[in-house]
Design a protein around this motif. Sequence first.
Motif, PDB file in Angstrom:
ATOM      1  N   LYS A  55       1.128  -0.932   0.104  1.00 27.35           N
ATOM      2  CA  LYS A  55       0.206  -0.077   0.074  1.00 27.35           C
ATOM      3  C   LYS A  55       1.240   1.015   0.194  1.00 27.35           C
ATOM      4  CE  LYS A  55      -4.909   1.423   2.214  1.00 27.35           C
ATOM      5  NZ  LYS A  55      -4.937   1.303   2.623  1.00 27.35           N
ATOM      6  N   GLY A  56       1.965   0.847   0.426  1.00 26.06           N
ATOM      7  CA  GLY A  56       2.727   2.338   0.450  1.00 26.06           C
ATOM      8  C   GLY A  56       3.481   2.985  -0.475  1.00 26.06           C
ATOM      9  N   ILE A  57       4.071   1.431  -1.168  1.00 21.98           N
ATOM     10  CA  ILE A  57       4.375   1.800  -2.804  1.00 21.98           C
ATOM     11  C   ILE A  57       4.030   2.030  -3.584  1.00 21.98           C
ATOM     12  CG2 ILE A  57       5.248   0.128  -4.615  1.00 21.98           C
ATOM     13  CD1 ILE A  57       6.448  -1.762  -2.304  1.00 21.98           C
ATOM     14  N   THR A  58       2.425   1.923  -3.294  1.00 17.97           N
ATOM     15  CA  THR A  58       1.324   1.383  -4.454  1.00 17.97           C
ATOM     16  C   THR A  58       1.036   3.938  -4.390  1.00 17.97           C
ATOM     17  OG1 THR A  58       0.161   0.212  -4.734  1.00 17.97           O
ATOM     18  CG2 THR A  58      -1.380   2.042  -5.491  1.00 17.97           C
ATOM     19  N   GLY A  59       1.047   4.034  -3.182  1.00 16.21           N
ATOM     20  CA  GLY A  59       0.059   5.644  -2.585  1.00 16.21           C
ATOM     21  C   GLY A  59       1.646   6.607  -3.392  1.00 16.21           C
ATOM     22  N   TRP A  60       2.994   6.047  -2.956  1.00 17.99           N
ATOM     23  CA  TRP A  60       3.829   6.169  -3.845  1.00 17.99           C
ATOM     24  C   TRP A  60       3.974   6.670  -5.353  1.00 17.99           C
ATOM     25  CZ3 TRP A  60       8.089   5.711  -7.324  1.00 17.99           C
ATOM     26  CH2 TRP A  60       9.351   7.102  -6.807  1.00 17.99           C
ATOM     27  N   LEU A  61       4.131   5.943  -5.781  1.00 17.68           N
ATOM     28  CA  LEU A  61       3.205   5.896  -7.088  1.00 17.68           C
ATOM     29  C   LEU A  61       2.096   6.794  -7.243  1.00 17.68           C
ATOM     30  CD1 LEU A  61       4.539   2.194  -8.180  1.00 17.68           C
ATOM     31  CD2 LEU A  61       5.414   4.220  -8.965  1.00 17.68           C
ATOM     32  N   HIS A  62       1.357   6.741  -6.995  1.00 15.68           N
ATOM     33  CA  HIS A  62       0.109   7.240  -6.841  1.00 15.68           C
ATOM     34  C   HIS A  62       0.253   9.034  -7.182  1.00 15.68           C
ATOM     35  CE1 HIS A  62      -4.301   8.304  -6.764  1.00 15.68           C
ATOM     36  NE2 HIS A  62      -4.190   9.534  -6.070  1.00 15.68           N
ATOM     37  N   LEU A  63       1.214   9.373  -5.673  1.00 15.70           N
ATOM     38  CA  LEU A  63       1.407  10.443  -5.443  1.00 15.70           C
ATOM     39  C   LEU A  63       2.390  11.169  -6.206  1.00 15.70           C
ATOM     40  CD1 LEU A  63       1.980  12.845  -3.935  1.00 15.70           C
ATOM     41  CD2 LEU A  63       3.949  11.971  -2.874  1.00 15.70           C
ATOM     42  N   TRP A  64       3.604  10.734  -6.997  1.00 19.09           N
ATOM     43  CA  TRP A  64       4.704  10.809  -7.671  1.00 19.09           C
ATOM     44  C   TRP A  64       4.134  10.997  -9.238  1.00 19.09           C
ATOM     45  CZ3 TRP A  64       7.868  14.111  -6.532  1.00 19.09           C
ATOM     46  CH2 TRP A  64       7.948  14.281  -5.292  1.00 19.09           C
ATOM     47  N   LEU A  65       2.948   9.508  -9.672  1.00 22.93           N
ATOM     48  CA  LEU A  65       2.347   9.950 -11.496  1.00 22.93           C
ATOM     49  C   LEU A  65       1.723  11.116 -11.614  1.00 22.93           C
ATOM     50  CD1 LEU A  65       2.155   5.920 -11.780  1.00 22.93           C
ATOM     51  CD2 LEU A  65       3.944   7.721 -12.768  1.00 22.93           C
ATOM     52  N   GLY A  66       0.805  11.437 -10.800  1.00 21.32           N
ATOM     53  CA  GLY A  66      -0.341  12.393 -10.461  1.00 21.32           C
ATOM     54  C   GLY A  66       0.511  13.447 -10.779  1.00 21.32           C
ATOM     55  N   LEU A  67       1.404  13.965  -9.917  1.00 23.80           N
ATOM     56  CA  LEU A  67       1.715  14.802 -10.148  1.00 23.80           C
ATOM     57  C   LEU A  67       3.010  15.015 -10.895  1.00 23.80           C
ATOM     58  CD1 LEU A  67       4.178  14.872  -6.373  1.00 23.80           C
ATOM     59  CD2 LEU A  67       2.043  16.214  -6.576  1.00 23.80           C
ATOM     60  N   ILE A  68       3.141  14.412 -12.077  1.00 21.53           N
ATOM     61  CA  ILE A  68       4.128  14.362 -13.351  1.00 21.53           C
ATOM     62  C   ILE A  68       3.228  14.872 -14.494  1.00 21.53           C
ATOM     63  CG2 ILE A  68       5.675  13.198 -14.866  1.00 21.53           C
ATOM     64  CD1 ILE A  68       6.610  11.207 -12.841  1.00 21.53           C
ATOM     65  N   THR A  69       1.655  13.689 -14.212  1.00 21.04           N
ATOM     66  CA  THR A  69       0.794  13.972 -15.216  1.00 21.04           C
ATOM     67  C   THR A  69       0.037  14.624 -14.886  1.00 21.04           C
ATOM     68  OG1 THR A  69      -0.512  12.133 -14.710  1.00 21.04           O
ATOM     69  CG2 THR A  69       1.422  11.897 -15.925  1.00 21.04           C
ATOM     70  N   GLY A  70      -0.373  15.737 -13.535  1.00 22.43           N
ATOM     71  CA  GLY A  70      -1.657  16.649 -13.523  1.00 22.43           C
ATOM     72  C   GLY A  70      -1.589  17.947 -14.254  1.00 22.43           C
ATOM     73  N   LEU A  71      -0.988  18.363 -15.360  1.00 22.90           N
ATOM     74  CA  LEU A  71      -1.112  19.031 -16.030  1.00 22.90           C
ATOM     75  C   LEU A  71      -1.927  18.571 -17.111  1.00 22.90           C
ATOM     76  CD1 LEU A  71      -1.074  22.329 -16.431  1.00 22.90           C
ATOM     77  CD2 LEU A  71       1.013  22.374 -17.500  1.00 22.90           C
TER      78      LEU A  71
END
Length: 379
Positions: free
Chosen positions: A7-23
């Motif tokens: 769940k921690g790895i999933t959360g980390w990926l969720h965070l950074w992939l979201g920040l990268i593709t947010g715009l």
Amino acid sequence: MANNRFKGITGWLHLWLGLITGLVLMVVALSGCLLTFEDELELVFFKERHFVSPIPQRLSADSIFNIANSIYPDKKVSKLILEVEPERSAEARIGKGPEMKVAYLNPYNGAVLYKGLFQKQFFRAVRNLHRYLLLNQTGKAITGISCCICLFLTISGIMIWWPANKKAIKQRFKIKWNAKNKRLNWDLHAVTGFYLSFFLILITLTGLVMSYNWAENLIYKLADGKVQKELSPKNLVKSKKANPGILQKIEGSMNKLYPNRGRLNFNISPKSGLAIMAQKESEELPPGCTNAAYFDGKTGQIIRQRPFASVSLGTKIKKYVLPVHAGSIYGSGTKILAFVVALFTASLPITGFMIWLGKRKKKKKPVVDKRSSKTLATA
């Protein structure tokens, strides 16, 4: 332990992939909001090119076609669209590819109401932004990858939202409107995200089909056992040249084959020797799903009838992809739902960024040693 680590790895990926593709997700989602009501807004914003004052006698389809062909002498009409409403103009698409032109004509007197580059029309530009970010194939690659990431973010978001115990269940299904900004922001991101995530998954999956050939081919293979593309006029070579009066004859035949009211499209290849494909829409079918027939371009005789009910299962599913993606499949109700989902998707990068920012501030907050403070106070 292993579950917490996953769940921690999933959360980390969720965070950074979201920040990268947010715009990118914000641009795609907001342009999608606009495209949801494209048909309605097009008629409001550009009514002067779409509406005319009807009179008893409309020009023949062939006359409209010939007038359209004379607008750009170096290009030939590839598609002629006749609306069913008497007050609507006729649309002619002239040429092919990026340089394709468009013209709207008064079907009663042949007056040209508008002409220009097809892709320069407002909603075509919005569609180009939505699918290609105005960057052609490079933009298509970016939106395709972002679509894959959005699917992962949606699924991983459900996993992160999932209550850890029974006590947490109640708060995960309800937004606490009177909470402080931090808690309210989390609820708007996670709780609303859960309720709309299933619709977002559907929109994202249909987006993948429109972005990648392998996804489209997978539909055909799963439905029919093999890749089966739609029949096109080039498979039906019958004539060398279309004679005058052919389109009017084809229009009459289409109205007999399919007596329902609906927009009529003529697909005419600029190359000689190819059949004419006519398509007629129906209120019983979603937008883009049409009954069709192929006609000899010289005699106007029918070559092959192709009602929508007769096409392969894979083709039917493929035709439903765009109406599902755009929310037009069941009319205004699903359009409003698609608009809400797209608008919420545009807000996710913002609320997600605020959650990340809040965690960063919390980590940077200095920790006061109470024992040291007490000693200093005694001294």
